[in-house]
Each structure stands twice: as structure tokens, then as C-alpha cells.
Design a protein around this motif. Sequence first.
Motif, PDB file in Angstrom:
ATOM      1  N   VAL A   3       0.768  -1.126   0.174  1.00  0.00           N
ATOM      2  CA  VAL A   3      -0.089   0.063   0.000  1.00  0.00           C
ATOM      3  C   VAL A   3       1.054   1.289  -0.034  1.00  0.00           C
ATOM      4  CG1 VAL A   3      -1.588   1.446   1.433  1.00  0.00           C
ATOM      5  CG2 VAL A   3      -1.991  -1.313   1.074  1.00  0.00           C
ATOM      6  N   LYS A  59      -4.378   7.073  -1.592  1.00  0.00           N
ATOM      7  CA  LYS A  59      -4.185   5.871  -1.037  1.00  0.00           C
ATOM      8  C   LYS A  59      -4.584   4.731  -2.239  1.00  0.00           C
ATOM      9  CE  LYS A  59      -6.161   7.738   1.891  1.00  0.00           C
ATOM     10  NZ  LYS A  59      -6.389   9.263   2.031  1.00  0.00           N
ATOM     11  N   LEU A  96      -5.617  -1.473   5.351  1.00  0.00           N
ATOM     12  CA  LEU A  96      -4.817  -1.926   4.349  1.00  0.00           C
ATOM     13  C   LEU A  96      -5.249  -2.729   3.318  1.00  0.00           C
ATOM     14  CD1 LEU A  96      -1.308  -1.896   6.398  1.00  0.00           C
ATOM     15  CD2 LEU A  96      -2.588  -0.022   5.085  1.00  0.00           C
TER      16      LEU A  96
END
Length: 107
Positions: A3, A59, A96
Amino acid sequence: MSVLIAYCTCPDAASADVMARALVAERLAACVSEMPGVRSTYRWEGRVEHGNEVLLMIKTTREQLDALTARVRALHPYELPELIAVEAVGGLAPYLDWVVEQTRDDD
């Protein structure tokens, strides 16, 4: 799967919103946080510049970084947009996992 958090500045809220919506809609990002009120100081074409910008915290995953970079270049109004990605070395595991799930291109 890694990530990443990618940082990108935009000149205004409108361009930041267009970019955020496109990146999430195209599954290049799981989430984009828009932070207005960023004041940037930088050197450009031999001069020190100051400007108000909107910072995007994107993200995503390492697997999507190349496609995300290409899309930012296509959408961004700057000649040379800021895009810096750093690895998330920890965090809430379910979050995540969610980032990974939301950026999969298996629809």
C-alpha cells in the motif's frame, strides 16, 4: 501487495476534485483525501514562487502506481505536477486490505 500513499498538489479545489473522483472511479486509488489551504514555496524557472494549493493524499498500491502516474499527468493542469509516493509501512490491517481490494481491476 504494498500500500502506498501518493502526494499530489493541485492549484485549486476544482482540479483536485476532478482528479480525486477520476482516480477513485477508475480504481487507481481506494481513497483520495483533499486538504485545502496548503501554501507551497518552490523554485520554478529560476524564480522562487509561492502559491496556495490543495494537497491530495492518494491511497493506492504499488501495482497501480504506474497507471496512477499516467492518469495524474493526463488530468493535471500543471506542466510538471508533484507526485511523490511513499510506502505505508504499517497501519490497521483491515484498512490496508480494503485499499488493496478497492484498487483491484477485476470487475
